[in-house]
Motif scaffolding. Structure first.
Motif, PDB file in Angstrom:
ATOM      1  N   ARG A  52     -33.038  25.888  -1.036  1.00 25.05           N
ATOM      2  CA  ARG A  52     -34.167  27.348   0.150  1.00 25.05           C
ATOM      3  C   ARG A  52     -35.603  27.118   0.390  1.00 25.05           C
ATOM      4  NH1 ARG A  52     -30.450  30.292   3.277  1.00 25.05           N
ATOM      5  NH2 ARG A  52     -28.820  30.292   1.632  1.00 25.05           N
ATOM      6  N   ASP A  53     -35.632  25.305  -0.200  1.00 23.89           N
ATOM      7  CA  ASP A  53     -37.240  25.750  -0.532  1.00 23.89           C
ATOM      8  C   ASP A  53     -37.719  24.964   0.459  1.00 23.89           C
ATOM      9  OD1 ASP A  53     -38.080  26.687  -3.057  1.00 23.89           O
ATOM     10  OD2 ASP A  53     -37.367  24.946  -4.192  1.00 23.89           O
ATOM     11  N   PHE A  54     -36.515  24.454   1.098  1.00 25.22           N
ATOM     12  CA  PHE A  54     -37.310  23.340   2.506  1.00 25.22           C
ATOM     13  C   PHE A  54     -36.135  24.082   3.794  1.00 25.22           C
ATOM     14  CE2 PHE A  54     -37.133  20.057  -0.761  1.00 25.22           C
ATOM     15  CZ  PHE A  54     -37.873  20.053  -1.282  1.00 25.22           C
ATOM     16  N   ALA A  55     -37.079  24.350   4.889  1.00 25.08           N
ATOM     17  CA  ALA A  55     -37.067  24.777   6.158  1.00 25.08           C
ATOM     18  C   ALA A  55     -37.245  23.722   7.166  1.00 25.08           C
ATOM     19  CB  ALA A  55     -37.931  25.663   6.159  1.00 25.08           C
ATOM     20  N   ILE A  56     -36.225  24.263   8.481  1.00 30.09           N
ATOM     21  CA  ILE A  56     -35.755  23.457   9.539  1.00 30.09           C
ATOM     22  C   ILE A  56     -36.481  24.473  10.824  1.00 30.09           C
ATOM     23  CG2 ILE A  56     -34.668  23.033  11.915  1.00 30.09           C
ATOM     24  CD1 ILE A  56     -32.605  22.728   9.684  1.00 30.09           C
ATOM     25  N   LYS A  57     -37.417  24.425  11.177  1.00 31.99           N
ATOM     26  CA  LYS A  57     -37.849  25.212  12.842  1.00 31.99           C
ATOM     27  C   LYS A  57     -38.573  24.439  13.562  1.00 31.99           C
ATOM     28  CE  LYS A  57     -41.187  27.981   9.350  1.00 31.99           C
ATOM     29  NZ  LYS A  57     -42.416  28.052   8.986  1.00 31.99           N
ATOM     30  N   ILE A  58     -37.119  25.829  14.456  1.00 29.07           N
ATOM     31  CA  ILE A  58     -37.011  24.695  15.650  1.00 29.07           C
ATOM     32  C   ILE A  58     -38.348  25.671  16.987  1.00 29.07           C
ATOM     33  CG2 ILE A  58     -35.200  24.708  17.791  1.00 29.07           C
ATOM     34  CD1 ILE A  58     -33.341  23.977  15.703  1.00 29.07           C
ATOM     35  N   CYS A 111     -34.500  28.660   9.578  1.00 33.66           N
ATOM     36  CA  CYS A 111     -33.744  28.045   8.831  1.00 33.66           C
ATOM     37  C   CYS A 111     -33.361  27.068   7.723  1.00 33.66           C
ATOM     38  CB  CYS A 111     -31.945  28.246   9.530  1.00 33.66           C
ATOM     39  SG  CYS A 111     -31.973  25.958  10.627  1.00 33.66           S
ATOM     40  N   PHE A 112     -32.560  27.078   7.017  1.00 32.56           N
ATOM     41  CA  PHE A 112     -32.895  26.324   5.963  1.00 32.56           C
ATOM     42  C   PHE A 112     -32.088  25.075   6.139  1.00 32.56           C
ATOM     43  CE2 PHE A 112     -33.181  30.387   4.189  1.00 32.56           C
ATOM     44  CZ  PHE A 112     -34.256  30.419   3.171  1.00 32.56           C
ATOM     45  N   ILE A 113     -32.521  23.738   5.110  1.00 31.63           N
ATOM     46  CA  ILE A 113     -31.400  22.384   5.216  1.00 31.63           C
ATOM     47  C   ILE A 113     -30.468  22.638   4.566  1.00 31.63           C
ATOM     48  CG2 ILE A 113     -31.931  20.290   4.479  1.00 31.63           C
ATOM     49  CD1 ILE A 113     -34.736  20.243   5.623  1.00 31.63           C
ATOM     50  N   GLN A 114     -29.411  22.341   4.982  1.00 30.22           N
ATOM     51  CA  GLN A 114     -28.208  21.437   4.518  1.00 30.22           C
ATOM     52  C   GLN A 114     -28.332  20.496   3.798  1.00 30.22           C
ATOM     53  OE1 GLN A 114     -24.202  22.454   6.404  1.00 30.22           O
ATOM     54  NE2 GLN A 114     -22.889  22.858   3.911  1.00 30.22           N
ATOM     55  N   ASN A 115     -28.265  19.547   4.643  1.00 29.41           N
ATOM     56  CA  ASN A 115     -28.313  17.964   4.329  1.00 29.41           C
ATOM     57  C   ASN A 115     -29.807  17.358   5.205  1.00 29.41           C
ATOM     58  OD1 ASN A 115     -26.482  17.019   6.022  1.00 29.41           O
ATOM     59  ND2 ASN A 115     -25.070  17.954   5.055  1.00 29.41           N
ATOM     60  N   VAL A 116     -30.779  16.330   4.621  1.00 35.17           N
ATOM     61  CA  VAL A 116     -30.637  15.577   5.626  1.00 35.17           C
ATOM     62  C   VAL A 116     -30.381  13.740   5.442  1.00 35.17           C
ATOM     63  CG1 VAL A 116     -33.340  15.493   4.097  1.00 35.17           C
ATOM     64  CG2 VAL A 116     -33.331  15.046   6.345  1.00 35.17           C
ATOM     65  N   SER A 117     -31.057  13.439   6.144  1.00 36.54           N
ATOM     66  CA  SER A 117     -31.339  11.790   6.099  1.00 36.54           C
ATOM     67  C   SER A 117     -31.907  11.206   7.304  1.00 36.54           C
ATOM     68  CB  SER A 117     -29.907  10.668   6.383  1.00 36.54           C
ATOM     69  OG  SER A 117     -29.815  10.965   7.265  1.00 36.54           O
ATOM     70  N   GLU A 118     -32.852   9.816   7.138  1.00 35.69           N
ATOM     71  CA  GLU A 118     -33.623   9.451   8.266  1.00 35.69           C
ATOM     72  C   GLU A 118     -33.037   9.792   9.617  1.00 35.69           C
ATOM     73  OE1 GLU A 118     -32.374   7.890   5.398  1.00 35.69           O
ATOM     74  OE2 GLU A 118     -34.421   7.399   4.325  1.00 35.69           O
ATOM     75  N   GLY A 119     -31.798   9.153   9.735  1.00 35.69           N
ATOM     76  CA  GLY A 119     -31.268   9.902  11.478  1.00 35.69           C
ATOM     77  C   GLY A 119     -30.682  11.515  11.580  1.00 35.69           C
ATOM     78  N   GLY A 120     -30.625  12.134  11.156  1.00 40.29           N
ATOM     79  CA  GLY A 120     -30.012  13.671  10.864  1.00 40.29           C
ATOM     80  C   GLY A 120     -30.739  14.639  10.022  1.00 40.29           C
ATOM     81  N   MET A 121     -30.037  15.469  10.148  1.00 41.02           N
ATOM     82  CA  MET A 121     -29.583  16.313   9.238  1.00 41.02           C
ATOM     83  C   MET A 121     -28.864  18.182   9.883  1.00 41.02           C
ATOM     84  SD  MET A 121     -34.079  18.505   9.906  1.00 41.02           S
ATOM     85  CE  MET A 121     -34.607  18.841  11.626  1.00 41.02           C
ATOM     86  N   SER A 122     -28.798  18.921   9.117  1.00 38.84           N
ATOM     87  CA  SER A 122     -27.527  20.105   9.359  1.00 38.84           C
ATOM     88  C   SER A 122     -28.802  21.098   8.520  1.00 38.84           C
ATOM     89  CB  SER A 122     -26.440  19.848   8.384  1.00 38.84           C
ATOM     90  OG  SER A 122     -26.508  19.620   6.807  1.00 38.84           O
ATOM     91  N   GLY A 123     -28.341  22.090   8.328  1.00 39.01           N
ATOM     92  CA  GLY A 123     -29.301  23.803   8.794  1.00 39.01           C
ATOM     93  C   GLY A 123     -27.884  24.692   8.749  1.00 39.01           C
TER      94      GLY A 123
END
Length: 113
Positions: free
Chosen positions: A16-22, A34-46
Motif C-alpha cells: 500500500r505504500d507504492f502506487a502505479i499511476k497511469i 492503484c497499488f502494486i501487487q508485485n514488480v520486477s525490472e520487466g513488468g509489474m501487476s496492480g
C-alpha cells in the motif's frame, strides 16, 4: 508454454505504500491510480478495488511512486492480462524497456514480504 524468467519477481502481500499511476492509454489521456501487487525490472501487476477501463494489449504509460522515495519511476508497457473477482481487479503490465528498481524499493518490498 512455460515462460522462463530472466529476472526475479519481487512481490509482497501488502504494498500500500507504492502506487502505479497511469497517465496515458493507447496515446490518449487516462488516469488510473492503484497499488502494486508485485514488480520486477520487466513488468509489474496492480490491484484496484473498482472496475478497470483497460483491456489486454492496451499500451499504457505512467509512473511508480512511493512515500519512501523521492523519485518517480517512469514506465511504458502493454497490458498482458486482466483478472476480475468480486472484490478487485488485477492486471499485469509488461514494460517496453526494463526499468531500474531503486534500492529503497527493493529493500521495502523485501521487508514487507
Amino acid at each position: 508454454m512455460k515462460i522462463e524468467r530472466s529476472k526475479e519477481r519481487i512481490s509482497a502481500s501488502e504494498m500500500r505504500d507504492f502506487a502505479i499511476k497511469i497517465y496515458q492509454k493507447n496515446g490518449e489521456p487516462e488516469y488510473i491510480s492503484c497499488f502494486i501487487q508485485n514488480v520486477s525490472e520487466g513488468g509489474m501487476s496492480g490491484i484496484l478495488d473498482e472496475h478497470l477501463e483497460l483491456k489486454d494489449g492496451d499500451i499504457v504509460s505512467g509512473v511508480i511512486e512511493g512515500d519512501e522515495f523521492q523519485m518517480k519511476i517512469r514506465f511504458q508497457g502493454n497490458i498482458s492480462w486482466i483478472k476480475a473477482d468480486p472484490k478487485s481487479y488485477r492486471f499485469g503490465i509488461n514494460f517496453t524497456n526494463e526499468i531500474m528498481l531503486p534500492d529503497v524499493l527493493i529493500a521495502r518490498i523485501m521487508a514487507v514480504a
